[in-house]
Scaffold this motif. Structure first.
Motif, PDB file in Angstrom:
ATOM      1  N   TRP A  39      95.673 -25.220 -43.900  1.00 13.95           N
ATOM      2  CA  TRP A  39      95.004 -24.645 -42.739  1.00 13.95           C
ATOM      3  C   TRP A  39      94.798 -23.168 -43.033  1.00 13.95           C
ATOM      4  CZ3 TRP A  39      95.169 -27.399 -37.622  1.00 13.95           C
ATOM      5  CH2 TRP A  39      94.220 -26.855 -36.727  1.00 13.95           C
ATOM      6  N   LEU A  40      93.549 -22.758 -43.142  1.00 10.00           N
ATOM      7  CA  LEU A  40      93.192 -21.378 -43.448  1.00 10.00           C
ATOM      8  C   LEU A  40      93.075 -20.587 -42.158  1.00 10.00           C
ATOM      9  CD1 LEU A  40      90.422 -22.036 -46.137  1.00 10.00           C
ATOM     10  CD2 LEU A  40      92.844 -21.531 -46.519  1.00 10.00           C
ATOM     11  N   GLY A  41      93.786 -19.458 -42.097  1.00 10.32           N
ATOM     12  CA  GLY A  41      93.734 -18.628 -40.898  1.00 10.32           C
ATOM     13  C   GLY A  41      92.443 -17.865 -40.750  1.00 10.32           C
ATOM     14  N   GLY A  42      91.746 -17.646 -41.855  1.00 11.95           N
ATOM     15  CA  GLY A  42      90.462 -16.954 -41.837  1.00 11.95           C
ATOM     16  C   GLY A  42      89.591 -17.468 -42.958  1.00 11.95           C
ATOM     17  N   GLY A  88      86.882 -17.123 -49.435  1.00 14.71           N
ATOM     18  CA  GLY A  88      86.006 -17.472 -50.548  1.00 14.71           C
ATOM     19  C   GLY A  88      84.885 -18.423 -50.190  1.00 14.71           C
ATOM     20  N   GLY A  89      84.276 -18.238 -49.034  1.00 11.79           N
ATOM     21  CA  GLY A  89      83.176 -19.113 -48.629  1.00 11.79           C
ATOM     22  C   GLY A  89      83.613 -20.349 -47.871  1.00 11.79           C
ATOM     23  N   VAL A  90      84.921 -20.575 -47.773  1.00 10.36           N
ATOM     24  CA  VAL A  90      85.426 -21.710 -46.991  1.00 10.36           C
ATOM     25  C   VAL A  90      85.812 -21.191 -45.608  1.00 10.36           C
ATOM     26  CG1 VAL A  90      87.134 -23.555 -46.848  1.00 10.36           C
ATOM     27  CG2 VAL A  90      86.318 -22.788 -49.089  1.00 10.36           C
ATOM     28  N   PRO A  91      85.193 -21.681 -44.549  1.00 13.15           N
ATOM     29  CA  PRO A  91      85.502 -21.164 -43.206  1.00 13.15           C
ATOM     30  C   PRO A  91      86.948 -21.440 -42.809  1.00 13.15           C
ATOM     31  CG  PRO A  91      83.466 -22.462 -43.208  1.00 13.15           C
ATOM     32  CD  PRO A  91      84.129 -22.706 -44.524  1.00 13.15           C
ATOM     33  N   ALA A  92      87.450 -20.659 -41.878  1.00 14.57           N
ATOM     34  CA  ALA A  92      88.774 -20.927 -41.307  1.00 14.57           C
ATOM     35  C   ALA A  92      88.806 -22.345 -40.756  1.00 14.57           C
ATOM     36  CB  ALA A  92      89.080 -19.917 -40.205  1.00 14.57           C
ATOM     37  N   GLY A  93      89.944 -23.007 -40.923  1.00 18.09           N
ATOM     38  CA  GLY A  93      90.068 -24.358 -40.410  1.00 18.09           C
ATOM     39  C   GLY A  93      91.087 -25.168 -41.167  1.00 18.09           C
ATOM     40  N   CYS A  94      91.217 -26.422 -40.778  1.00 13.97           N
ATOM     41  CA  CYS A  94      92.164 -27.357 -41.382  1.00 13.97           C
ATOM     42  C   CYS A  94      91.418 -28.284 -42.342  1.00 13.97           C
ATOM     43  CB  CYS A  94      92.846 -28.185 -40.292  1.00 13.97           C
ATOM     44  SG  CYS A  94      94.048 -29.379 -40.911  1.00 13.97           S
ATOM     45  N   TYR A  95      91.986 -28.461 -43.546  1.00 14.97           N
ATOM     46  CA  TYR A  95      91.336 -29.237 -44.599  1.00 14.97           C
ATOM     47  C   TYR A  95      92.341 -30.142 -45.300  1.00 14.97           C
ATOM     48  CZ  TYR A  95      87.735 -25.639 -44.105  1.00 14.97           C
ATOM     49  OH  TYR A  95      86.779 -24.793 -43.615  1.00 14.97           O
ATOM     50  N   ALA A 145      88.287 -30.562 -54.197  1.00 19.62           N
ATOM     51  CA  ALA A 145      87.449 -30.251 -53.049  1.00 19.62           C
ATOM     52  C   ALA A 145      88.282 -30.320 -51.777  1.00 19.62           C
ATOM     53  CB  ALA A 145      86.269 -31.220 -52.967  1.00 19.62           C
ATOM     54  N   LEU A 146      87.766 -29.695 -50.728  1.00 20.18           N
ATOM     55  CA  LEU A 146      88.403 -29.713 -49.422  1.00 20.18           C
ATOM     56  C   LEU A 146      87.537 -30.495 -48.445  1.00 20.18           C
ATOM     57  CD1 LEU A 146      89.571 -25.990 -49.112  1.00 20.18           C
ATOM     58  CD2 LEU A 146      91.001 -27.998 -49.574  1.00 20.18           C
ATOM     59  N   THR A 147      88.164 -31.389 -47.685  1.00 20.69           N
ATOM     60  CA  THR A 147      87.483 -32.121 -46.624  1.00 20.69           C
ATOM     61  C   THR A 147      87.834 -31.464 -45.296  1.00 20.69           C
ATOM     62  OG1 THR A 147      87.614 -34.184 -47.879  1.00 20.69           O
ATOM     63  CG2 THR A 147      87.171 -34.351 -45.519  1.00 20.69           C
ATOM     64  N   ALA A 148      86.821 -31.048 -44.540  1.00 15.75           N
ATOM     65  CA  ALA A 148      87.035 -30.332 -43.293  1.00 15.75           C
ATOM     66  C   ALA A 148      87.489 -31.287 -42.187  1.00 15.75           C
ATOM     67  CB  ALA A 148      85.750 -29.616 -42.875  1.00 15.75           C
ATOM     68  N   LEU A 149      88.616 -30.946 -41.555  1.00  4.93           N
ATOM     69  CA  LEU A 149      89.142 -31.758 -40.460  1.00  4.93           C
ATOM     70  C   LEU A 149      88.991 -31.069 -39.111  1.00  4.93           C
ATOM     71  CD1 LEU A 149      92.457 -33.067 -42.101  1.00  4.93           C
ATOM     72  CD2 LEU A 149      90.206 -34.156 -42.070  1.00  4.93           C
ATOM     73  N   ARG A 150      89.293 -29.761 -39.063  1.00  5.86           N
ATOM     74  CA  ARG A 150      89.182 -28.998 -37.809  1.00  5.86           C
ATOM     75  C   ARG A 150      88.653 -27.597 -38.131  1.00  5.86           C
ATOM     76  NH1 ARG A 150      92.276 -30.821 -33.267  1.00  5.86           N
ATOM     77  NH2 ARG A 150      93.883 -32.369 -33.750  1.00  5.86           N
ATOM     78  N   PRO A 151      87.836 -27.022 -37.260  1.00 12.80           N
ATOM     79  CA  PRO A 151      87.387 -25.637 -37.459  1.00 12.80           C
ATOM     80  C   PRO A 151      88.340 -24.657 -36.773  1.00 12.80           C
ATOM     81  CG  PRO A 151      86.165 -26.602 -35.655  1.00 12.80           C
ATOM     82  CD  PRO A 151      87.104 -27.686 -36.150  1.00 12.80           C
ATOM     83  N   GLY A 152      88.276 -23.393 -37.204  1.00 14.59           N
ATOM     84  CA  GLY A 152      88.990 -22.329 -36.514  1.00 14.59           C
ATOM     85  C   GLY A 152      90.305 -21.946 -37.166  1.00 14.59           C
ATOM     86  N   GLY A 153      90.859 -20.824 -36.711  1.00 11.90           N
ATOM     87  CA  GLY A 153      92.108 -20.307 -37.243  1.00 11.90           C
ATOM     88  C   GLY A 153      93.308 -21.168 -36.864  1.00 11.90           C
ATOM     89  N   ILE A 154      94.491 -20.744 -37.286  1.00 11.82           N
ATOM     90  CA  ILE A 154      95.718 -21.518 -37.063  1.00 11.82           C
ATOM     91  C   ILE A 154      96.125 -21.387 -35.599  1.00 11.82           C
ATOM     92  CG2 ILE A 154      98.112 -21.855 -37.751  1.00 11.82           C
ATOM     93  CD1 ILE A 154      97.412 -20.413 -40.392  1.00 11.82           C
ATOM     94  N   PRO A 155      96.171 -22.479 -34.842  1.00 14.01           N
ATOM     95  CA  PRO A 155      96.509 -22.396 -33.414  1.00 14.01           C
ATOM     96  C   PRO A 155      97.942 -21.915 -33.203  1.00 14.01           C
ATOM     97  CG  PRO A 155      95.474 -24.502 -33.953  1.00 14.01           C
ATOM     98  CD  PRO A 155      95.813 -23.847 -35.249  1.00 14.01           C
ATOM     99  N   ASP A 156      98.151 -21.170 -32.121  1.00 13.02           N
ATOM    100  CA  ASP A 156      99.496 -20.707 -31.794  1.00 13.02           C
ATOM    101  C   ASP A 156     100.445 -21.885 -31.606  1.00 13.02           C
ATOM    102  OD1 ASP A 156      98.771 -18.071 -31.932  1.00 13.02           O
ATOM    103  OD2 ASP A 156      98.436 -17.847 -29.767  1.00 13.02           O
ATOM    104  N   GLU A 157      99.958 -22.977 -31.032  1.00 13.42           N
ATOM    105  CA  GLU A 157     100.820 -24.145 -30.826  1.00 13.42           C
ATOM    106  C   GLU A 157     101.366 -24.663 -32.149  1.00 13.42           C
ATOM    107  OE1 GLU A 157     100.727 -28.710 -29.007  1.00 13.42           O
ATOM    108  OE2 GLU A 157      98.924 -27.446 -28.893  1.00 13.42           O
ATOM    109  N   LEU A 158     100.512 -24.650 -33.192  1.00 12.45           N
ATOM    110  CA  LEU A 158     100.958 -25.123 -34.500  1.00 12.45           C
ATOM    111  C   LEU A 158     101.935 -24.122 -35.126  1.00 12.45           C
ATOM    112  CD1 LEU A 158     100.804 -27.189 -36.785  1.00 12.45           C
ATOM    113  CD2 LEU A 158      98.777 -25.981 -37.640  1.00 12.45           C
ATOM    114  N   ARG A 159     101.620 -22.836 -35.049  1.00  9.75           N
ATOM    115  CA  ARG A 159     102.538 -21.829 -35.589  1.00  9.75           C
ATOM    116  C   ARG A 159     103.914 -21.942 -34.940  1.00  9.75           C
ATOM    117  NH1 ARG A 159      99.829 -17.701 -38.494  1.00  9.75           N
ATOM    118  NH2 ARG A 159      97.598 -17.477 -38.060  1.00  9.75           N
ATOM    119  N   ALA A 219      92.089 -12.851 -39.217  1.00  8.41           N
ATOM    120  CA  ALA A 219      92.339 -14.159 -38.624  1.00  8.41           C
ATOM    121  C   ALA A 219      91.160 -14.573 -37.745  1.00  8.41           C
ATOM    122  CB  ALA A 219      93.623 -14.125 -37.806  1.00  8.41           C
ATOM    123  N   ALA A 220      90.814 -15.830 -37.830  1.00  7.71           N
ATOM    124  CA  ALA A 220      89.735 -16.365 -37.003  1.00  7.71           C
ATOM    125  C   ALA A 220      90.295 -16.808 -35.655  1.00  7.71           C
ATOM    126  CB  ALA A 220      89.083 -17.549 -37.721  1.00  7.71           C
TER     127      ALA A 220
END
Length: 526
Positions: free
Chosen positions: A130-133, A136-143, A151-165, A260-261
């Motif tokens: 899960w990328l916080g921001g 290298g051209g890969v948007p923030a999100g879970c992969y 390769a990375l398969t995109a599962l969710r967009p956006g930064g790391i949720p506080d609930e997950l942290r 951070a996104a």
């Protein structure tokens, strides 16, 4: 089970310790699944209909294999900083759990070899990031990381949720990324049934250990979380928590972070991935029962661990190692990982003796402290390490205990010959009698049960896996193969090592120089 009352009498975890060690023959007698057919599980999880990001080719050189060890950093400034960019992300994922070589030819039953050892190359661990921001051209999100195609398969967009942290660390912390490891049970259980849980725990521990070494070589901070709230993490990854469940999380802190996104919430995630193998999961219900009993709920702020009860008291005169005089950069992690192997399907070690200095160099960092949720400061792995030397130059044959100083402490009055004979008999594909040394990693299962409950089985195998991967990689850097085998009679090993019923050998690692074989395994060059 003798001595079970030392832990929690009748606990799921202690019963599973018994089933997979003292009772393993009875467990295997219940049957195995067949492998090698068209219905085998895929070697890597493959999603349908989701966006993919092909990563840039990973750099072949990542840094010295010793940068993750405090004992090395204390003597040398560094490691060099790397920008947190696409190249660093590519290097982190590939060298942690990527594809390193392929076996070709008509006898190649297990063609895909990653950079971490796996029982029969099933590779049940899946790696998510899960990328916080944007990186290298890969948007923030879970992969999900696809090692076969890098390769990375995109599962969710956006930064790391506080609930997950908060589910991982008990508070929201500024990290560049989370690495999340799952165990996809079916990939191993279709063959090994309930015993697959041990194999998944061992392999995830080795992947953790590898991720720590790779992060250290890249100049990244990394911290392991064994204890986290399972439901939010599984929900974040869209895992059903039965076929596949989260096993460990690593916080990755880049020294040169990215903004951070915005962080979304964690609604249910529904995905579709390719499913093969139709074995009935009712064939491995003890495995899923133990895993369900290991779940954690409530608050993710866990008490620190007192390491002292996990270790047997040291004793006897130590034989200290000479200093590691190899300069920074001389033990390239990328090269060592590509050379790492298990000796081939039939491991007949060469008769060449191992010099004492090389033995010291591959052992000295095995017990280095690990940054984890066991405490604010890194702790030595919660295990003990013994070394049975067989063919070494300058080190008398016999049994030794590895002291974290580092030094070898002789254990007098122990005859290793029955253990070697047992290993040759139980694992005929490995001629242990020709090995340079055999390393045993032992844990206190009762202390693990007291401290971690049913999750102790998984956590202590993780501790062993971290040490085992360190040893495997440093052995490869010295030109040796490290064969991890579970084909041993733990009673015979305990008689050699002592320690009674509490201390269980979770890893046995045969070290030796591989001889040329007919196996054709070219490395994969990028």
């Amino acid at each position: 089970m003798t001595g079970a009352t030392v832990g929690r009498a009748g606990s799921l975890g202690l019963r599973f310790w018994y089933d997979t060690f003292e009772g393993v023959r009875e467990l295997f007698a219940e049957g195995h699944g067949a492998e090698g057919g068209a219905d085998d599980p895929l070697p890597s999880k493959t999603y349908r209909g989701l966006p993919r990001h092909v990563l840039p080719a990973p750099p072949r050189r990542v840094g010295d294999a010793r940068w993750s060890f405090a004992g090395f950093r204390d003597r040398h400034p560094g490691p060099p900083r790397r920008a947190w960019d696409g190249s660093t992300l590519s290097a982190l994922l590939h060298h942690t759990y990527g594809l390193g070589r392929m076996e070709l030819g008509p006898q190649a039953a297990w063609p895909y070899h990653r950079l971490v050892a796996s029982a029969r190359c099933f590779y049940p661990v899946e790696l998510y990031v899960w990328l916080g921001g944007a990186t290298g051209g890969v948007p923030a999100g879970c992969y999900h990381y696809d090692p076969l195609h890098h390769a990375l398969t995109a599962l969710r967009p956006g930064g790391i949720p506080d609930e997950l942290r908060e589910a991982v660390a008990g508070r929201s912390r500024d990290t560049s990324a989370l690495l999340l490891l799952s165990a996809y049970f079916r990939k191993t259980a279709f063959r090994y049934r309930d015993y697959a849980y041990r194999l998944c725990a061992q392999e995830s521990g080795m992947v953790i250990g590898n991720a720590l070494m790779v992060a250290g070589a890249l100049g990244l901070d990394a911290r392991v979380h064994h204890r986290f709230l399972d439901e939010p993490v599984n929900r974040a990854l869209g895992l059903d928590s039965t076929e596949e469940t989260a096993f460990a999380v690593l916080e990755i802190g880049a020294r040169d972070g990215v903004p951070a996104a915005p962080a979304p919430g964690l609604p249910p995630l529904v995905t579709d991935h390719v499913r093969t193998n139709r074995e009935d999961p009712a064939l491995w219900t003890r495995l899923t029962t133990l895993d369900a009993g290991s779940r954690l709920t409530g608050d993710a702020r866990f008490e620190p661990v007192d390491p002292a009860p996990f270790h047997r008291p040291a004793g006897g005169p130590a034989e200290p190692f000479a200093d590691d005089d190899r300069p920074p950069g001389s033990v390239e992690l990328g090269d060592a990982l590509r050379r790492r192997d298990s000796g081939g399907r039939m491991f007949l070690p060469a008769r060449t003796a191992l010099p004492r200095q090389q033995l010291a160099d591959l052992l000295r960092y095995v017990l280095e402290p690990v940054p984890s949720d066991h405490g604010d400061a890194p702790l030595r792995p919660l295990l003990d390490c013994h070394v049975l030397t067989l063919n070494t130059d300058g080190q008398a044959a016999g049994l030794y205990r590895l002291d974290p100083s580092p030094a070898l402490v002789p254990v007098p009055g122990r005859d290793g010959r029955p253990t070697v004979a047992m290993l040759c008999d139980r694992t005929p594909s490995v001629n242990t009698a020709r090995a340079n040394a055999v390393v045993f990693l032992t844990v206190d299962r009762y202390e693990g049960d007291r401290g971690f409950g049913d999750r102790g089985y998984r956590i202590l195998h993780h501790e062993g896996g971290i040490a085992a991967q360190r040893l495997s990689v440093l052995a490869a850097a010295a030109g040796l193969s490290a064969r991890i085998t579970n084909g041993y009679d733990d009673r015979v090993v305990r008689e050699l090592l002592g320690g009674g019923d509490a201390h269980v050998p979770v890893f046995a690692i045969v070290l030796g120089r591989r001889q040329p074989t007919s196996q054709y395994e070219p490395p994969l060059d990028w």
